[in-house]
Design an enzyme around this catalytic site. Structure first.
Site, PDB file in Angstrom:
ATOM      1  N   CYS A   2       0.830  -1.205   0.000  1.00 46.64           N
ATOM      2  CA  CYS A   2       0.000   0.000   0.000  1.00 46.64           C
ATOM      3  C   CYS A   2       0.867   1.258   0.000  1.00 46.64           C
ATOM      4  O   CYS A   2       1.968   1.264   0.539  1.00 46.64           O
ATOM      5  CB  CYS A   2      -0.867   0.028   1.242  1.00 46.64           C
ATOM      6  SG  CYS A   2      -1.886  -1.421   1.432  1.00 46.64           S
ATOM      7  N   ARG A  27       5.169  -0.312  -6.006  1.00 48.06           N
ATOM      8  CA  ARG A  27       5.122  -1.088  -4.774  1.00 48.06           C
ATOM      9  C   ARG A  27       4.123  -2.241  -4.856  1.00 48.06           C
ATOM     10  O   ARG A  27       4.176  -3.164  -4.068  1.00 48.06           O
ATOM     11  CB  ARG A  27       4.754  -0.185  -3.605  1.00 48.06           C
ATOM     12  CG  ARG A  27       5.800   0.882  -3.324  1.00 48.06           C
ATOM     13  CD  ARG A  27       5.263   1.907  -2.367  1.00 48.06           C
ATOM     14  NE  ARG A  27       4.956   1.324  -1.079  1.00 48.06           N
ATOM     15  CZ  ARG A  27       5.808   1.257  -0.060  1.00 48.06           C
ATOM     16  NH1 ARG A  27       7.014   1.744  -0.197  1.00 48.06           N
ATOM     17  NH2 ARG A  27       5.471   0.707   1.074  1.00 48.06           N
ATOM     18  N   TRP A  75      -3.149  -2.608  -1.441  1.00 45.10           N
ATOM     19  CA  TRP A  75      -2.804  -3.990  -1.787  1.00 45.10           C
ATOM     20  C   TRP A  75      -3.613  -4.833  -0.814  1.00 45.10           C
ATOM     21  O   TRP A  75      -3.379  -4.793   0.398  1.00 45.10           O
ATOM     22  CB  TRP A  75      -1.309  -4.183  -1.587  1.00 45.10           C
ATOM     23  CG  TRP A  75      -0.740  -5.455  -2.123  1.00 45.10           C
ATOM     24  CD1 TRP A  75      -0.306  -5.688  -3.397  1.00 45.10           C
ATOM     25  CD2 TRP A  75      -0.512  -6.669  -1.406  1.00 45.10           C
ATOM     26  NE1 TRP A  75       0.176  -6.956  -3.511  1.00 45.10           N
ATOM     27  CE2 TRP A  75       0.064  -7.587  -2.315  1.00 45.10           C
ATOM     28  CE3 TRP A  75      -0.744  -7.081  -0.091  1.00 45.10           C
ATOM     29  CZ2 TRP A  75       0.410  -8.883  -1.950  1.00 45.10           C
ATOM     30  CZ3 TRP A  75      -0.394  -8.367   0.278  1.00 45.10           C
ATOM     31  CH2 TRP A  75       0.180  -9.253  -0.645  1.00 45.10           C
ATOM     32  N   ASN A  99      -1.776   2.314   5.927  1.00 42.52           N
ATOM     33  CA  ASN A  99      -0.918   1.184   5.535  1.00 42.52           C
ATOM     34  C   ASN A  99      -0.682   0.344   6.781  1.00 42.52           C
ATOM     35  O   ASN A  99      -0.512   0.892   7.875  1.00 42.52           O
ATOM     36  CB  ASN A  99       0.454   1.672   5.054  1.00 42.52           C
ATOM     37  CG  ASN A  99       0.392   2.273   3.679  1.00 42.52           C
ATOM     38  OD1 ASN A  99      -0.658   2.292   3.039  1.00 42.52           O
ATOM     39  ND2 ASN A  99       1.527   2.778   3.222  1.00 42.52           N
ATOM     40  N   GLY A 100      -0.608  -0.958   6.609  1.00 39.45           N
ATOM     41  CA  GLY A 100      -0.339  -1.823   7.758  1.00 39.45           C
ATOM     42  C   GLY A 100      -1.549  -2.681   8.077  1.00 39.45           C
ATOM     43  O   GLY A 100      -2.467  -2.814   7.262  1.00 39.45           O
ATOM     44  N   GLU A 483      18.003 -17.921  -7.263  1.00 38.92           N
ATOM     45  CA  GLU A 483      17.618 -16.560  -7.623  1.00 38.92           C
ATOM     46  C   GLU A 483      17.105 -16.508  -9.071  1.00 38.92           C
ATOM     47  O   GLU A 483      16.136 -15.825  -9.377  1.00 38.92           O
ATOM     48  CB  GLU A 483      18.814 -15.615  -7.406  1.00 38.92           C
ATOM     49  CG  GLU A 483      18.618 -14.185  -7.857  1.00 38.92           C
ATOM     50  CD  GLU A 483      17.410 -13.481  -7.239  1.00 38.92           C
ATOM     51  OE1 GLU A 483      16.835 -13.972  -6.264  1.00 38.92           O
ATOM     52  OE2 GLU A 483      17.027 -12.425  -7.783  1.00 38.92           O
ATOM     53  N   LYS A 487      13.364 -15.289 -10.292  1.00 42.72           N
ATOM     54  CA  LYS A 487      13.154 -14.210 -11.283  1.00 42.72           C
ATOM     55  C   LYS A 487      12.131 -14.644 -12.322  1.00 42.72           C
ATOM     56  O   LYS A 487      11.202 -13.922 -12.643  1.00 42.72           O
ATOM     57  CB  LYS A 487      14.482 -13.905 -11.968  1.00 42.72           C
ATOM     58  CG  LYS A 487      15.074 -12.533 -12.006  1.00 42.72           C
ATOM     59  CD  LYS A 487      14.722 -11.563 -10.958  1.00 42.72           C
ATOM     60  CE  LYS A 487      14.838 -12.049  -9.555  1.00 42.72           C
ATOM     61  NZ  LYS A 487      14.430 -11.203  -8.492  1.00 42.72           N
ATOM     62  N   GLU A 490       8.502 -15.120 -10.709  1.00 39.07           N
ATOM     63  CA  GLU A 490       7.729 -13.957 -10.237  1.00 39.07           C
ATOM     64  C   GLU A 490       7.222 -13.083 -11.366  1.00 39.07           C
ATOM     65  O   GLU A 490       6.180 -12.462 -11.238  1.00 39.07           O
ATOM     66  CB  GLU A 490       8.491 -13.151  -9.177  1.00 39.07           C
ATOM     67  CG  GLU A 490       9.768 -12.510  -9.620  1.00 39.07           C
ATOM     68  CD  GLU A 490      10.539 -11.856  -8.455  1.00 39.07           C
ATOM     69  OE1 GLU A 490       9.935 -11.463  -7.451  1.00 39.07           O
ATOM     70  OE2 GLU A 490      11.770 -11.744  -8.584  1.00 39.07           O
ATOM     71  N   HIS A 506      17.422 -37.331  -6.302  1.00 37.22           N
ATOM     72  CA  HIS A 506      16.563 -37.552  -5.137  1.00 37.22           C
ATOM     73  C   HIS A 506      15.149 -37.045  -5.391  1.00 37.22           C
ATOM     74  O   HIS A 506      14.400 -36.793  -4.453  1.00 37.22           O
ATOM     75  CB  HIS A 506      17.171 -36.894  -3.904  1.00 37.22           C
ATOM     76  CG  HIS A 506      18.534 -37.420  -3.589  1.00 37.22           C
ATOM     77  ND1 HIS A 506      18.741 -38.695  -3.140  1.00 37.22           N
ATOM     78  CD2 HIS A 506      19.756 -36.857  -3.734  1.00 37.22           C
ATOM     79  CE1 HIS A 506      20.046 -38.894  -2.981  1.00 37.22           C
ATOM     80  NE2 HIS A 506      20.683 -37.789  -3.350  1.00 37.22           N
ATOM     81  N   LYS A 603       6.497  -4.707  -4.146  1.00 43.46           N
ATOM     82  CA  LYS A 603       7.929  -4.437  -4.046  1.00 43.46           C
ATOM     83  C   LYS A 603       8.388  -4.433  -2.596  1.00 43.46           C
ATOM     84  O   LYS A 603       9.465  -4.900  -2.275  1.00 43.46           O
ATOM     85  CB  LYS A 603       8.217  -3.082  -4.693  1.00 43.46           C
ATOM     86  CG  LYS A 603       9.684  -2.696  -4.701  1.00 43.46           C
ATOM     87  CD  LYS A 603      10.469  -3.572  -5.643  1.00 43.46           C
ATOM     88  CE  LYS A 603      11.940  -3.271  -5.662  1.00 43.46           C
ATOM     89  NZ  LYS A 603      12.691  -4.389  -6.268  1.00 43.46           N
TER      90      LYS A 603
HETATM   91  C1  G6P Z   1       9.414  -8.632  -2.120  1.00 42.89           C
HETATM   92  C2  G6P Z   1      10.031  -8.147  -3.404  1.00 42.89           C
HETATM   93  C3  G6P Z   1      11.312  -8.908  -3.668  1.00 42.89           C
HETATM   94  C4  G6P Z   1      12.260  -8.766  -2.494  1.00 42.89           C
HETATM   95  C5  G6P Z   1      11.600  -9.161  -1.180  1.00 42.89           C
HETATM   96  C6  G6P Z   1      12.427  -8.715  -0.001  1.00 42.89           C
HETATM   97  O1  G6P Z   1       8.992  -9.940  -2.265  1.00 42.89           O
HETATM   98  O2  G6P Z   1       9.127  -8.335  -4.469  1.00 42.89           O
HETATM   99  O3  G6P Z   1      11.929  -8.393  -4.833  1.00 42.89           O
HETATM  100  O4  G6P Z   1      13.384  -9.552  -2.701  1.00 42.89           O
HETATM  101  O5  G6P Z   1      10.334  -8.523  -1.041  1.00 42.89           O
HETATM  102  O6  G6P Z   1      12.455  -7.321   0.000  1.00 42.89           O
HETATM  103  P1  G6P Z   1      13.552  -6.414   0.654  1.00 42.89           P
HETATM  104  O7  G6P Z   1      13.117  -5.024   0.356  1.00 42.89           O
HETATM  105  O8  G6P Z   1      13.527  -6.715   2.123  1.00 42.89           O
HETATM  106  O9  G6P Z   1      14.857  -6.751   0.052  1.00 42.89           O
END
Ligand code: G6P
Length: 608
Positions: A2, A27, A75, A99-100, A483, A487, A490, A506, A603
């Site tokens: 949010c 965000r 959100w 927010n929260g 990682e 990518k 997501e 396994h 984000k």
């Molecule tokens: C969300 C974002 C990711 C990020 C993660 C941790 O899931 O979409 O890209 O890696 O949060 O976020 P931070 O800001 O703590 O690195």
């Protein structure tokens, strides 16, 4: 997640509110709304499900000259994304954006029978609670807000406006960030400083437990216990170019391509190639304190967790005197883990606001353990609460999928490991090769990106049709593969998972068929032959494989090979990760999905 914006000043509030919300789009959100109040107390509330463009359509016939207002991107947490659940929420004469999460909203709701609830949100309960103290202006707005917040359990960043006092906003925070931008005859409010860029360079970051009355020519901050706070005005360092696409079609591609520069910023002033040493001032640990470190806990979520995983492999190579434990913040915060003496915790977060990571930081601090932040967002909550830290300095990362932050987080943590090893007297001959490679990495990243970009774009066309993918690697290539899979998953919604090569037999080997493609990282090094055997095992089962390698002799008949020509050995997986970043990007473009704002994701994850 949010986003909050607010305005009080001489200009038309609507302009800033809408442009500010657009800045916060990255965000992640699923509905949006604004309210403005005219000088004579008439409010205009407009909310819409979906993107801000929908909100703008609704606002287009309603151009208002009002000088005060608040806006929000939501959100969904409590209640589906809908116009009724969107903020601002109205109660009597006040409007609240929040927010929260209000954890005790059900109990509070029961105490508010007079309010006719229109939404399913916890935020409307907060609005009604404030209104119950405000009593249509019988009390000061700020006093009503304070009374209400004293009853609230949970997290909040809020901004409140009243029809009865259209010259002020009341804002408060506990657990969700709020920044107040100090302008000329105007004051702006946002949950993220990026909304303020271009409007003012001066900002006050509220602390938890603080509330502020914001007017166009003054800001009064106090605690919920009415103690006055002399708030510090800080400079916003971000510039406009950093939050614009700069000619790229998507932020993600811009951020991938920015890595030579962003990593150079991470290294600036911290690497001495001549001496073969690194120097980090931020952690604030003396040589004696560094020498005492026996154990590192690395805490993060998502990409930050993967960065920690990868960094841990390197740090363990420097000295056997340190053990490294890498933990997922959402798990660790509830574990009863024993923390041995001599532990330092690295708190890794791009945004510096991730709720679980922040909660871990607070838990760990309670146990008297020294904390060091590896953070990007300057002035963020984690950056302010850690005992010391190293900013990665990659400028804002806008695309939800993290790219440039990952590369710099890994290297920042590796540099922290080197700093400990140096203090412990590890021989320079052991550490120097790492330092030399780190110093050359920005340039090498630029070269590799140029070299592989065109090929990866073509390869992506071939693999965009798959719904499933397996990413594979050994040693440092394993966390890198994790990682890579994240990518792809997501942003392109491909069901992509990573496995250590050694785990193939396994379980994952059973998956290999025409529905899957495989991405294998095969770096040069002691384990090269073992990885090659694993590639053969997948090939023998008809796997559709893409191999990324820096070994020029690699000649197995896999479907695609991306060969990276580089002198980098130790950090080759970081270069391979560039290929995986580009692959995820181009597959997503090929599929036609929203690259920068993938569905359901945010984000900055500021709730559990
Ligand atoms: C969300 C974002 C990711 C990020 C993660 C941790 O899931 O979409 O890209 O890696 O949060 O976020 P931070 O800001 O703590 O690195």
């Amino acid at each position: 997640m949010c986003g909050i914006v607010g305005y009080v000043g001489e200009k038309k509030a609507q302009g800033f509110l809408v442009s500010g919300l657009k800045r916060l789009e990255y965000r992640g959100y699923d509905s949006a709304g604004v309210v403005t109040v005219s000088d004579d107390g008439e409010a205009t509330l407009v909310r819409a499900k979906g993107k801000i463009a929908e909100l703008e359509k609704k606002l287009s016939g309603l151009k208002r000259d009002d000088h005060v207002g608040v806006g929000h991107t939501r959100w969904a947490t409590h209640g589906e994304p809908s116009e009724l659940n969107a903020h601002p929420h109205r109660a009597g004469k006040i409007y609240v954006v929040h927010n929260g999460i209000i954890e005790n909203y059900k109990e509070l709701k029961d105490t508010l029978p007079q309010h006719d609830f229109k939404s399913e949100t916890d935020s409307e309960v907060l609005a009604a609670l404030i209104d119950s103290f405000y009593q249509d202006g019988k009390y000061e707005l700020v006093d009503a807000v304070v009374q209400a917040l004293k009853l609230v359990k949970g997290t909040y960043g809020i901004a409140v406006v009243s029809e009865l006092s259209p010259d002020e906003l009341v804002v408060a925070r506990s657990g969700s960030p709020l920044v107040i931008g100090v302008g000329n005859n105007e004051t702006l409010v946002a949950s993220d400083a990026s909304a303020l860029v271009g409007h003012t360079k001066r900002a006050i970051y509220l602390n938890d437990g603080e509330v502020a009355v914001v007017r166009k020519d003054g800001i009064e901050v106090k605690t919920l216990n009415a103690e006055p706070v002399s708030a510090k005005v800080e400079e916003i360092e971000t510039n406009l170019a950093a939050i614009q696409k700069g000619g790229y079609e998507h932020f993600l591609l811009k951020e991938i391509m920015e890595q030579p520069n962003s990593l150079a910023e991470t290294l600036r002033g911290r690497v001495n190639v001549k001496e073969g040493t690194v120097h980090l001032g931020g952690p604030g640990l003396s040589e004696a304190e560094l020498r005492k470190i026996r154990h590192l806990i690395i805490v993060g979520c998502g990409t930050a967790y993967h960065a920690g995983m990868l960094a841990s492999y390197y740090i363990e190579q420097f000295t056997s005197e340190i053990t490294v434990e890498v933990v997922i913040a959402s798990e660790y915060r509830y574990r009863q883990a024993y923390i041995p003496d001599g532990t330092v915790a690295l708190i890794v977060s791009q945004s510096g606001e991730t709720a679980d990571t922040l909660a871990c930081l607070r838990e760990i601090k309670k146990q008297g353990v020294r904390t060091v932040g590896i953070v990007n967002a300057i002035g963020s909550t984690i950056a302010r609460e850690v005992d010391g830290g190293t900013y990665v300095h990659v400028e804002p990362e806008i695309s939800v999928a993290s790219t440039k932050a990952f590369t710099s987080q890994v290297i920042a943590m590796v540099m922290f490991g080197l700093t400990i090893a140096q203090a412990k007297g590890v021989r320079n001959t052991v550490l120097r090769p790492y330092v030399e490679e780190i110093a050359g990495l920005p340039e090498e990243i630029g070269r590799v990106l140029d070299a592989v970009n065109g090929d990866v774009k073509e390869i992506a066309k071939r693999y965009a049709k798959y719904e499933h993918a397996i990413y594979l690697g050994r040693d440092t290539a394993y966390p890198t593969a994790m990682e890579g899979a994240l990518k792809l998953k997501e942003i392109s919604y491909v069901d992509a998972n990573a496995y250590a090569f050694g785990e193939l037999k396994h379980g994952p080997l059973a998956l290999v068929d025409d529905r899957f493609f495989e991405v294998a990282l095969v770096p040069e090094g002691a384990l090269y032959e073992k990885s090659v055997s694993n590639v053969q095992e997948v090939l023998a089962r008809g796997g559709h494989m893409v191999v990324i390698t820096n070994v020029s002799e690699f000649d197995l008949p896999v479907e695609c090979v991306v060969k990276i020509t580089t002198s980098v050995r130790l950090f080759a997986p970081l270069l391979m990760n560039l290929v995986m970043q580009l692959l995820a990007y181009y597959v997503t473009v090929e599929k036609g999905y929203n690259v920068d704002q993938p569905r359901n994701l945010a984000k900055s994850v500021t709730v559990e």
